[in-house]
Write an enzyme that holds these catalytic residues in place. Structure first.
Site, PDB file in Angstrom:
ATOM      1  N   LYS A 161       0.841  -1.207   0.000  1.00  0.00           N
ATOM      2  CA  LYS A 161       0.000   0.000   0.000  1.00  0.00           C
ATOM      3  C   LYS A 161       0.867   1.243   0.000  1.00  0.00           C
ATOM      4  O   LYS A 161       1.826   1.331   0.765  1.00  0.00           O
ATOM      5  CB  LYS A 161      -0.851   0.070   1.275  1.00  0.00           C
ATOM      6  N   GLY A 168      -8.076   3.326  -2.944  1.00  0.00           N
ATOM      7  CA  GLY A 168      -7.553   2.131  -3.595  1.00  0.00           C
ATOM      8  C   GLY A 168      -6.339   2.390  -4.478  1.00  0.00           C
ATOM      9  O   GLY A 168      -5.807   1.480  -5.093  1.00  0.00           O
ATOM     10  N   ARG A 299     -12.703  12.614   7.862  1.00  0.00           N
ATOM     11  CA  ARG A 299     -13.672  13.417   7.111  1.00  0.00           C
ATOM     12  C   ARG A 299     -14.989  12.663   7.064  1.00  0.00           C
ATOM     13  O   ARG A 299     -15.086  11.544   7.550  1.00  0.00           O
ATOM     14  CB  ARG A 299     -13.172  13.609   5.676  1.00  0.00           C
TER      15      ARG A 299
HETATM   16  P1  ADP Z   1      -7.518   3.210   0.571  1.00  0.00           P
HETATM   17  O1  ADP Z   1      -7.130   4.232   1.565  1.00  0.00           O
HETATM   18  O2  ADP Z   1      -6.755   3.336  -0.711  1.00  0.00           O
HETATM   19  O3  ADP Z   1      -8.991   3.096   0.364  1.00  0.00           O
HETATM   20  P2  ADP Z   1      -7.507   1.002   2.448  1.00  0.00           P
HETATM   21  O4  ADP Z   1      -6.344   0.749   3.299  1.00  0.00           O
HETATM   22  O5  ADP Z   1      -8.688   1.657   3.050  1.00  0.00           O
HETATM   23  O6  ADP Z   1      -7.039   1.821   1.162  1.00  0.00           O
HETATM   24  O7  ADP Z   1      -7.968  -0.364   1.776  1.00  0.00           O
HETATM   25  C1  ADP Z   1      -8.928  -0.406   0.733  1.00  0.00           C
HETATM   26  C2  ADP Z   1      -9.466  -1.814   0.575  1.00  0.00           C
HETATM   27  O8  ADP Z   1      -8.439  -2.743   0.267  1.00  0.00           O
HETATM   28  C3  ADP Z   1     -10.119  -2.381   1.799  1.00  0.00           C
HETATM   29  O9  ADP Z   1     -11.449  -1.968   1.902  1.00  0.00           O
HETATM   30  C4  ADP Z   1     -10.002  -3.874   1.574  1.00  0.00           C
HETATM   31  O10 ADP Z   1     -10.970  -4.310   0.654  1.00  0.00           O
HETATM   32  C5  ADP Z   1      -8.683  -4.002   0.897  1.00  0.00           C
HETATM   33  N1  ADP Z   1      -7.641  -4.279   1.885  1.00  0.00           N
HETATM   34  C6  ADP Z   1      -6.902  -3.373   2.536  1.00  0.00           C
HETATM   35  N2  ADP Z   1      -6.022  -3.955   3.365  1.00  0.00           N
HETATM   36  C7  ADP Z   1      -6.217  -5.277   3.254  1.00  0.00           C
HETATM   37  C8  ADP Z   1      -5.600  -6.430   3.843  1.00  0.00           C
HETATM   38  N3  ADP Z   1      -4.587  -6.333   4.705  1.00  0.00           N
HETATM   39  N4  ADP Z   1      -6.050  -7.649   3.479  1.00  0.00           N
HETATM   40  C9  ADP Z   1      -7.047  -7.776   2.586  1.00  0.00           C
HETATM   41  N5  ADP Z   1      -7.644  -6.746   1.984  1.00  0.00           N
HETATM   42  C10 ADP Z   1      -7.245  -5.506   2.305  1.00  0.00           C
END
Ligand code: ADP
Length: 663
Positions: A161, A168, A299
């Site tokens: 990430k 995403g 937010r």
């Molecule tokens: P963003 O800030 O880009 O939206 P997030 O960290 O909120 O990213 O993660 C977005 C999505 O990615 C989550 O809702 C989930 O579906 C998937 N996701 C994130 N982290 C994990 C993880 N460790 N394992 C599986 N899926 C994940």
């Protein structure tokens, strides 16, 4: 009680700007909208008491121009700024600039935003405060070998990430060590281009993940409460598609554990205003210790209306009250869950073409009446390439989950949007998905069942027939109520039979249309001949067809050589093939690479004179928050490149031209 703001500037556009203005009106607060060139005639501008032009259409020159927005607030006498979501809503420098100008920022402090702004630092802070976090590496080191080693230690599959990521973006799932380095590079590049920060963290990929988030709210008197959870597991490429509240299948014990952890997280940073703590949940077995903190969004969220429908509160009103120094209107003990709510996000995008964003003019825009609709557009408005192509959100409420979901499905089927391709049919199919009905949701559901979900998206024969009749000229002039009076087509074509080729997405449909009598035709395609009688044309677009005793009504809209046909939730867009390649085609000559959609070029590693092989990656572009790699259509030499990183391109723009290799 403190007095509320007299006038608020909304530093946003579209649906959320309209949503905030709606609450301000209810509270008797005057509103100031801001707008770019493309938004001069937009709904949010019309709804506000006054509106200030802040720049050109690209967001960098308008909705991200903090200084101009603050100037607009000062010039109009606004005393507070609501940031909506996206744009500057999570930018701590903006908060500081707003406050330095003597205005109130309707949202948390810059310090809270900073604490939660980067995923790695936020995770470290939460870990220290005793909130469970996803196992992984969220430290300083960024070299590829070291991160690959960490991924080995964590155990595949892992998720890379961008630490500054959101929506995403900059996220890559990696299933085995061989693809780690490529995925890392791509995540870093997307992080760099989208957020100016190429640093990443690595997480364990949680199996059958469910995304469950908790709405929290704090005030300046030290009160922090939660407003229960939302389940946002229905996602496509990490972006939410349908959200609901409460989360299906979680026990009271698990809810208590999650909401407790969320309030603890918010307390750690003395949070004020509306915020969301996002957790990832192990969906293989829901249990009170099977959830982990992913990040906090400081937010209002896009999906906040589902919380509003189960709690009965207006969260924007709460934001405004809290920002003006008031206490939270209700205590934790006063919160109860009333029934169930769903939200579906309607986008101008093409499910049958990789969900690429679409643009177009909304010729028809009809929503059902018994549900909540949040939208920033009206009939006749244009979906432009400059902004998120969201058209509307449909939010439904029911006494229980089954009822709320069936209301959503019916609402989607009654929705009519013509003029651009949308995901409404896809959403309708999703809302009828059996696993979803059962509450068996996880973030992989959509990808797993994609074929089934878009199967219905292939045009039914009635749509092809209606489009053929339109292409044949049988439907014009459209201003007659019945076609029996209409004689034109017969003479116009001389011969009562004609071949027509329609393009639908990637598919070419060869059709032969024969006029068999005044109002009857024979439409042949795919080895089948369909006799059809044109019964009536109402309101110019509503066509009644008699297909051998089967009476069907479809809506048909034609603009030049584009014909849009729709019935129930299903809309198809056909193009009449005219022989020569038109400028709009994104297929292009076989030696060209064209932009398949409007977007921004993020990388252009190729150079003129280089030899390439078919399938080589020549251009990387970003559109609708996604990175798309454009490949060489043939082996050859690059003759011309008309793209460079950072450039905004239109759909169909020629980016690279290849020539034959001279041996
Ligand atoms: P963003 O800030 O880009 O939206 P997030 O960290 O909120 O990213 O993660 C977005 C999505 O990615 C989550 O809702 C989930 O579906 C998937 N996701 C994130 N982290 C994990 C993880 N460790 N394992 C599986 N899926 C994940």
């Amino acid at each position: 009680m403190m007095s509320m703001f007299s006038k608020i500037l909304i530093a946003n556009r579209g649906e959320i700007a309209c949503r905030v203005i709606g609450t301000c009106r209810k509270l008797g607060i005057k509103t100031v909208a801001i707008y770019s060139d493309a938004d001069r005639l937009s709904r949010h501008v019309e709804m506000a008491d006054e509106a200030i032009h802040i720049g050109a259409s690209p967001v960098m020159e308008s909705y991200l121009k903090a200084d101009r927005i603050i100037q607009a607030a000062l010039a109009t006498g606004a005393v507070a700024i609501h940031p909506g979501f996206g744009f500057l809503s999570e930018n701590p420098e903006f908060v500081e600039a707003v406050e330095a100008a003597g205005l109130v920022f309707i949202g948390p402090s810059a310090a809270s935003m900073r604490a939660m702004g980067l995923k790695d630092a936020a995770k470290a802070l939460m870990e220290k405060s005793g909130v469970p976090v996803v196992p992984g590496y969220h430290g300083e080191r960024q070299d590829t070998d070291f991160l690959a080693e960490q991924a080995d230690i964590i155990g595949y599959p892992v998720l890379i990430k961008a630490r500054a990521g959101g929506g995403g973006k900059g996220m890559r799932k990696v299933d085995d060590p061989n693809t780690f380095a490529t995925a890392l590079e791509s995540a870093k590049r997307e992080g760099q281009s989208s957020f100016g920060d190429g640093r990443v963290l690595i997480e364990k990929f949680i199996p059958n993940p469910r995304h469950i988030e908790v709405q929290v709210f704090g005030d300046s008197h030290g009160n922090i409460i939660h407003l229960f959870e939302r389940d946002c597991s229905l996602q496509r490429r990490h972006q939410k598609v349908i959200e609901e509240a409460p989360a299906p299948g979680i026990s009271d014990e698990m809810r208590a554990a999650m909401t407790g952890a969320a309030v603890k997280a918010a307390r750690t940073i003395s949070y004020e205003g509306a915020g969301t703590i996002e957790f990832i949940v192990d969906g293989t077995a829901l249990r009170p210790d099977g959830f982990w903190f992913m990040e906090m969004n400081t937010r209002l969220q896009v999906e906040h209306p589902v919380t509003e429908l189960i709690t009965g509160h207006d969260l924007v009103e709460w934001q405004i009250r809290v920002a003006s120094g008031g206490k939270l209107p209700k205590t934790q003990e006063q919160q109860t869950i009333d029934g169930h709510a769903f939200e579906a996000r309607i986008y101008a995008e093409d499910p049958t073409n990789g969900f690429l964003p679409e643009t177009g003019k909304l010729e028809t825009l009809i929503f059902p009446e018994n549900v909540r609709i949040e939208t920033g557009v009206r009939v006749g408005d244009e979906i432009t390439p400059f902004y998120d192509p969201m058209i509307a959100k449909i939010i439904t409420h029911g006494e229980n989950r089954a009822q709320a979901l069936s209301t959503l499905r019916l609402a989607l089927e009654k929705t009519r949007i013509l003029g651009c391709v949308t995901n409404v049919g896809f959403l309708a199919a999703l809302s009828a998905h059996e696993g979803f009905l059962d509450g068996q949701v996880d973030t992989g559901l959509i990808a797993r069942d994609m074929a089934q979900l878009i199967a219905d998206q292939n045009p039914p024969p009635a749509h092809i027939i209606a489009a053929s009749l339109s292409a044949f000229g049988a439907l014009d002039p459209m201003d007659h109520d019945t076609v029996s009076a209409k004689l034109g087509a017969w003479q116009l074509w001389g011969a009562p039979s004609r071949p027509v080729t329609l393009l639908e997405g990637d598919a070419e449909i060869d059709i032969r249309i024969t006029r068999t009598s005044n109002d009857a035709y024979d439409v042949a395609f795919g080895d089948v001949s369909h006799p059809v009688r044109l019964v009536s044309v109402k309101n110019k677009t509503s066509i009644r067809l008699d297909l051998e005793g089967h009476m069907i009504t479809v809506e048909v809209i034609r603009q030049a050589d584009v014909i849009v046909v729709s019935s129930r939730a299903h809309t198809h867009c056909f193009k009449i093939k005219t022989g020569e390649t038109t400028g709009e085609s994104t297929e292009g000559a076989s030696n060209q690479v064209l932009a398949p959609m409007p977007g921004i070029i993020t990388a252009c590693p190729a150079s003129v004179g280089a030899s390439v092989s078919r399938g080589d990656r020549l251009i990387v572009m970003e559109a609708m928050k996604m990175e798309h790699a454009l490949e060489a259509p043939m082996d050859g030499v690059i003759v011309e490149i008309s793209a460079s990183a950072g450039m905004q391109v239109e759909k169909g723009a020629v980016l690279v031209v290849l020539g034959e290799i001279n041996e």
